[in-house]
Enzyme design. Structure first.
Site, PDB file in Angstrom:
ATOM      1  N   LYS A 285     -14.348  10.727   2.485  1.00 30.13           N
ATOM      2  CA  LYS A 285     -14.272  10.147   3.840  1.00 30.13           C
ATOM      3  C   LYS A 285     -13.402  10.996   4.751  1.00 30.13           C
ATOM      4  CE  LYS A 285      -9.794   8.620   3.585  1.00 30.13           C
ATOM      5  NZ  LYS A 285      -8.698   9.149   4.370  1.00 30.13           N
TER       6      LYS A 285
ATOM      7  N   ASP B  45      -7.507   2.416   0.230  1.00 32.95           N
ATOM      8  CA  ASP B  45      -8.757   3.097   0.617  1.00 32.95           C
ATOM      9  C   ASP B  45      -9.945   2.737  -0.280  1.00 32.95           C
ATOM     10  OD1 ASP B  45      -7.708   4.547   2.706  1.00 32.95           O
ATOM     11  OD2 ASP B  45      -7.402   6.391   1.549  1.00 32.95           O
TER      12      ASP B  45
HETATM   13  O1  C5P Z   1      -2.875   2.097  -1.456  1.00 34.35           O
HETATM   14  P1  C5P Z   1      -2.546   3.494  -1.854  1.00 34.35           P
HETATM   15  O2  C5P Z   1      -1.946   3.576  -3.219  1.00 34.35           O
HETATM   16  O3  C5P Z   1      -3.683   4.463  -1.641  1.00 34.35           O
HETATM   17  O4  C5P Z   1      -1.415   3.964  -0.839  1.00 34.35           O
HETATM   18  C1  C5P Z   1      -0.569   5.046  -1.129  1.00 34.35           C
HETATM   19  C2  C5P Z   1       0.689   4.926  -0.305  1.00 34.35           C
HETATM   20  O5  C5P Z   1       0.409   5.258   1.062  1.00 34.35           O
HETATM   21  C3  C5P Z   1       1.345   3.569  -0.260  1.00 34.35           C
HETATM   22  O6  C5P Z   1       2.176   3.380  -1.364  1.00 34.35           O
HETATM   23  C4  C5P Z   1       2.139   3.651   1.042  1.00 34.35           C
HETATM   24  O7  C5P Z   1       3.322   4.398   0.867  1.00 34.35           O
HETATM   25  C5  C5P Z   1       1.220   4.479   1.934  1.00 34.35           C
HETATM   26  N1  C5P Z   1       0.361   3.611   2.769  1.00 34.35           N
HETATM   27  C6  C5P Z   1       0.929   2.914   3.812  1.00 34.35           C
HETATM   28  N2  C5P Z   1       0.166   2.087   4.567  1.00 34.35           N
HETATM   29  C7  C5P Z   1      -1.164   1.959   4.336  1.00 34.35           C
HETATM   30  C8  C5P Z   1      -1.777   2.688   3.290  1.00 34.35           C
HETATM   31  C9  C5P Z   1      -0.974   3.506   2.509  1.00 34.35           C
HETATM   32  O8  C5P Z   1       2.142   3.026   4.071  1.00 34.35           O
HETATM   33  N3  C5P Z   1      -1.863   1.126   5.088  1.00 34.35           N
END
Ligand code: C5P
Length: 321
Positions: A11, A160
């Site tokens: 993406k 994501d």
């Molecule tokens: O959800 P995921 O593990 O992909 O997200 C990785 C990191 O990216 C989270 O731990 C956070 O630090 C940051 N993040 C965020 N806000 C979001 C998505 C991700 O701060 N909406």
């Protein structure tokens, strides 16, 4: 033994608006995702060994790129694809007490860069959710969990992952995991400038918080312009609306990315942005021919590999459907 395969698309965020940091460590997002045709092949090999323990359903997990083992992709429970298979098995175990599960080996043939801002790990997890759902439904002779349950499991794995299941063009709010389909016309051609070193997403978000504490950096949470541009199907119009609130943070951590952005502009791209949390640079082009011209101009740029792709692409596609 049986073998199940799926294509996991990547993406780009056409708009990435980052709001306030939340108590849970995430940020409120208003983002427009579009699926891209660069994709990983995810294979689940189902063995004739059966276990009742969720922690034993995945036997191995391996990632390769161009026939080489990838050292920067974890091959244990830290890999989201591994946790995706466990999450599906756990959901079946809850519904069907006493169920046993065939053990699986996960294999990923990766084309999406690791830690590249194109959600490669999330895409592999989404594909693993879909395949594991088919495998366990067939094994237990019951109905599949289906997209709505898989979307909930996906949100438990990462912000994501729900989008990577669905693909195409969607608005993401909340952590980016509350999805609404957006109307979009046309096909868009991109040159992606891939960096040979990844960027950590949490670090980029953290950097943005730091920059915002020091200077005025507004959150761009309005998607009216990008939505209208997508309705027109005109890449020139879309180019004027691309925006990423994480870009200053990614550039601050990786000042070398400016070189790729500037080189892209000089090569005639309509616009360039950091893809997601970076370090990939996404350069929008007018059409396929233009994309080939732009990538030709960028060949040889130090530390950068260029790939031509297009969107929108669908979410997970099971091979053989
Ligand atoms: O959800 P995921 O593990 O992909 O997200 C990785 C990191 O990216 C989270 O731990 C956070 O630090 C940051 N993040 C965020 N806000 C979001 C998505 C991700 O701060 N909406």
């Amino acid at each position: 033994m049986s073998i199940w395969r799926a294509t996991a698309h990547s993406k780009v965020n056409l708009h990435l608006g980052v709001g306030d940091a939340r108590e849970d460590g995430y940020h409120e997002l208003v983002t427009v995702f579009q699926g891209l045709n660069i994709a990983d092949d995810v294979t689940l090999r189902v063995q004739d060994t059966y276990v009742a323990e969720i922690a034993e359903v995945v036997q191995s997990c391996r990632a390769e790129a161009a026939g080489q083992r990838m050292l920067d992709v974890p091959e244990d429970r830290r890999n989201l694809a591994w946790r995706a298979v466990e999450a599906v098995a756990a959901a079946y175990a809850q519904k069907h007490a006493g169920a046993d599960f065939p053990v699986v080996d996960i294999h990923m043939n990766k084309r999406i860069p690791a830690a590249g801002g194109m959600a490669g790990g999330s895409a592999d997890a989404a594909a693993s959710l879909v395949l594991a759902d088919r495998i366990y439904a067939q094994h237990l002779q019951v109905a599949e969990l289906g997209m709505s349950t898989l979307t909930q499991l996906a949100a438990g794995l990462g912000a994501d992952v729900p989008f990577m299941l669905h693909g195409n063009t969607m608005l993401g709010t909340g952590r980016g995991d509350e999805l609404t389909s957006l109307m979009a016309r046309g096909n868009y051609h991109w040159v992606m400038a891939l960096s040979n070193k990844g960027l950590s997403t949490p670090e980029v978000f953290h950097k943005l918080d730091e920059l915002r504490a020091k200077e005025e950096l507004h959150a761009h949470l309005d998607i009216t312009e990008v939505s209208q541009a997508l309705l027109s199907g005109d890449p020139h119009r879309l180019a004027g609306t691309l925006h990423n609130d994480l870009q200053p943070a990614a550039l601050s951590l990786r000042p070398d990315l400016r070189t790729a952005l500037l080189a892209g502009e000089r090569a005639g791209a309509l616009a360039g942005i950091v893809s997601g949390s970076g370090p990939t640079i996404a350069l929008l082009c007018a059409d396929e021919e233009h994309a080939l011209e732009v990538s030709g101009e960028l060949v040889g740029l130090h530390g950068v590999r260029v790939v031509h792709t297009s969107g929108p692409a669908p979410g997970v596609e099971v091979v053989g459907d």
